[in-house]
Design a protein around this motif. Structure first.
Motif, PDB file in Angstrom:
ATOM      1  N   VAL B 273       0.837  -1.203   0.000  1.00 15.71           N
ATOM      2  CA  VAL B 273       0.000   0.000   0.000  1.00 15.71           C
ATOM      3  C   VAL B 273       0.867   1.246   0.000  1.00 15.71           C
ATOM      4  CG1 VAL B 273      -1.676   1.306   1.353  1.00 15.71           C
ATOM      5  CG2 VAL B 273      -1.972  -1.138   1.024  1.00 15.71           C
ATOM      6  N   VAL B 274       1.943   1.250   0.790  1.00 17.22           N
ATOM      7  CA  VAL B 274       2.841   2.414   0.803  1.00 17.22           C
ATOM      8  C   VAL B 274       3.370   2.679  -0.609  1.00 17.22           C
ATOM      9  CG1 VAL B 274       5.091   3.236   1.595  1.00 17.22           C
ATOM     10  CG2 VAL B 274       3.514   2.166   3.198  1.00 17.22           C
ATOM     11  N   ASN B 275       3.767   1.588  -1.271  1.00 14.49           N
ATOM     12  CA  ASN B 275       4.289   1.732  -2.628  1.00 14.49           C
ATOM     13  C   ASN B 275       3.224   2.243  -3.579  1.00 14.49           C
ATOM     14  OD1 ASN B 275       6.726  -0.292  -4.351  1.00 14.49           O
ATOM     15  ND2 ASN B 275       5.763   1.592  -4.988  1.00 14.49           N
ATOM     16  N   LEU B 276       1.990   1.755  -3.395  1.00 15.09           N
ATOM     17  CA  LEU B 276       0.907   2.189  -4.286  1.00 15.09           C
ATOM     18  C   LEU B 276       0.613   3.673  -4.082  1.00 15.09           C
ATOM     19  CD1 LEU B 276      -1.575  -0.818  -4.198  1.00 15.09           C
ATOM     20  CD2 LEU B 276      -0.016  -0.156  -6.011  1.00 15.09           C
ATOM     21  N   ILE B 277       0.620   4.100  -2.803  1.00 17.20           N
ATOM     22  CA  ILE B 277       0.359   5.516  -2.534  1.00 17.20           C
ATOM     23  C   ILE B 277       1.445   6.373  -3.170  1.00 17.20           C
ATOM     24  CG2 ILE B 277       0.235   7.250  -0.696  1.00 17.20           C
ATOM     25  CD1 ILE B 277      -1.011   5.105   1.069  1.00 17.20           C
ATOM     26  N   TRP B 278       2.673   5.872  -3.065  1.00 14.62           N
ATOM     27  CA  TRP B 278       3.796   6.604  -3.648  1.00 14.62           C
ATOM     28  C   TRP B 278       3.634   6.723  -5.170  1.00 14.62           C
ATOM     29  CZ3 TRP B 278       8.421   4.475  -6.199  1.00 14.62           C
ATOM     30  CH2 TRP B 278       9.394   5.458  -6.421  1.00 14.62           C
ATOM     31  N   TYR B 280       0.843   6.615  -6.744  1.00 13.13           N
ATOM     32  CA  TYR B 280      -0.311   7.473  -7.013  1.00 13.13           C
ATOM     33  C   TYR B 280       0.064   8.940  -6.869  1.00 13.13           C
ATOM     34  CZ  TYR B 280      -5.000   9.363  -6.650  1.00 13.13           C
ATOM     35  OH  TYR B 280      -6.135  10.089  -6.861  1.00 13.13           O
ATOM     36  N   ALA B 281       0.883   9.237  -5.855  1.00 10.09           N
ATOM     37  CA  ALA B 281       1.194  10.636  -5.551  1.00 10.09           C
ATOM     38  C   ALA B 281       2.075  11.263  -6.633  1.00 10.09           C
ATOM     39  CB  ALA B 281       1.889  10.714  -4.198  1.00 10.09           C
ATOM     40  N   ARG B 282       2.837  10.411  -7.358  1.00 10.49           N
ATOM     41  CA  ARG B 282       3.749  11.000  -8.331  1.00 10.49           C
ATOM     42  C   ARG B 282       3.041  11.490  -9.577  1.00 10.49           C
ATOM     43  NH1 ARG B 282       8.510   8.511 -10.392  1.00 10.49           N
ATOM     44  NH2 ARG B 282       7.026   6.907 -10.979  1.00 10.49           N
TER      45      ARG B 282
END
Ligand code: SF4
Lengths: 147, 282
Positions: B273-278, B280-282
């Motif tokens: 999830v942390v990786n997915l948020i990262w 998404y944020a980019r």
């Protein structure tokens, strides 16, 4: 071609199952010693399995008595053909020093057919490995005859 | 036409490579224990021998379940090699996993029942991680198809390193290695005497073994997608991953299913999830 590969593979991958018919534990630790890095029977593809349905070779240690002869027979019947039975130690062969005891039936061959007898009290790991190799030769022969 | 050739290569080569990997695995494990270990071809000897044994079954369900497991595993590998859709690959592979559980449940033996329950928990642990990895692919490439990944010009590992770590959990579970080997253990002498596989014997056990080779290749294939730009680096990545798996297998004891669920859900899914948020944020 596949048939001959199967035939060759039989000797290369004997899965053994070890059943203790009430031995003094002397022969059992020798069987287990075969699996240690010193003897390392896995070199020959031998694996010690705990399930008769996966096993090719049944190693039996200890004297057969009236209580466990049914269990021994049951385990033997659950193993799929082709299979081999190896009786280990004086007790497995004849009943050994317990032969005269009132509860003892005698050697393993009183209950199920035995292919190889490994003598000794306890049997040496080298002798047990030899026994398994001889058992494989026997069982290859049995398969030939059946065909 | 090209797809067809790829599919055939996948169907034929995957089990061969999978079997070789299984053999190498045992060699390396033996080396860790300062033994010699079996020949590298051992896995093939085992399977060939099993094919030559008597056909013993507890009931007809087992035959069906073993075949469906094999066919599902082979189909998912074929779809993967055909550059198909990752979600489809995932679902087909899940069908196989479920049928393996059903086959074990079909027999009354307590060992196979307990094994089946534990296998279900294992599926419950790794499937969400696997799906999150595929979501990661989607967020990077905008598509679930493998074609879209090949179109990328930098390795995906740069964009989804945490997802790769999470995939490592799924790989360990899928390969049935310690500490997650509690539905079937390599060593048939433990509390569960092979769990799900207890009631399978002879040719049907061989089918399951081959299916397992396919699955190994599938999960390693997904790992390979993380460095698709360079074949040499891809090989290095796979080799390093697999060696790490063997090391973990040899240094870890088996854990309980509670430990596994906590570890994989909290750490594995957390990383994803942390990786997915990262992403998404980019
Ligand atoms: S043969 Fe000797 S060592 Fe083996 S079980 Fe009998 S008494 Fe014990």
């Amino acid at each position: 071609m596949f048939g001959s590969f199967i035939k060759k593979s039989r000797a290369k991958s004997p899965w053994i199952m070890h059943f203790d018919c009430g031995s003094c534990n002397g022969c059992d630790i020798e069987v287990l010693a075969c699996l240690t890095p010193l003897y390392d029977v896995e070199r020959f593809g031998i694996i010690n399995v705990g399930n008769p349905k996966h096993a090719d070779v049944l190693l039996v240690t200890g004297t057969v008595n009236h209580r466990n002869k049914k269990v021994l027979k049951n385990i033997y019947d659950q193993m799929p053909e082709p299979k081999a039975v190896i009786a280990i130690g004086a007790c497995g062969n004849t009943g050994g020093v317990f032969r005269e005891a009132y509860n003892v039936v005698g050697g393993v061959d009183k209950v199920i057919p035995v292919d190889v007898y490994v003598p000794g009290c306890p049997a040496k790991p080298e002798a047990i490995i030899d026994g398994v190799v001889m058992g494989l030769a026997k069982f290859a022969q049995k398969v030939e005859e059946a065909e | 036409m090209e797809t067809l050739i790829l599919v055939i290569i996948g169907l034929l080569v995957a089990p061969l490579v999978g079997g070789l990997i299984a053999g190498l695995d045992r060699r390396v494990t033996a080396w860790f224990q300062s033994r010699q270990g079996p020949p590298i071809m051992q896995a093939f000897y085992d399977v060939a021998k099993l094919f030559g044994k008597e056909k013993m079954v507890v009931n007809q369900w087992q035959i069906l379940c073993a075949w469906v497991y094999l066919i599902a595993a082979a189909t998912s590998v074929a779809l993967f090699f055909a550059q198909g859709d990752l979600l489809l690959v995932f679902f087909v592979q899940a069908i196989g996993a479920v049928f393996l559980v059903m086959g074990a449940m079909a027999a009354k033996s307590p060992y196979s029942q307990v094994g089946a329950q534990r296998e279900l928990l294992q599926i419950l642990a790794y499937e969400p991680v696997l799906i999150l990895v595929f979501v990661g692919f989607y967020m990077v490439t905008g598509s679930f198809s493998i074609d879209a990944i090949w179109a990328q010009d930098i390795p995906l590992l740069a964009k989804m390193p945490l997802l790769y770590l999470a995939l490592g959990y799924a790989l360990t579970i899928k390969l049935r290695k310690s500490p997650f080997d509690f539905s079937t253990s390599h060593h048939g002498h433990q509390e569960l005497v092979k769990g799900v596989l207890t009631e399978y014997s002879g040719p049907y056990l061989a089918l399951i073994e081959i299916a397992h080779w396919y699955e190994t290749i599938l999960v390693l294939g997904v790992c390979a997608l993380f460095w698709h730009t360079n074949v040499a680096w891809m090989a290095v990545l796979l080799l390093a991953t697999y060696m790490l798996e063997i090391l973990v297998d040899n240094t870890m004891a088996r854990m309980t299913w509670r430990w596994m669920l906590k570890r994989v859900w909290v750490l594995g899914m957390g990383l994803s999830v942390v990786n997915l948020i990262w992403l998404y944020a980019r």
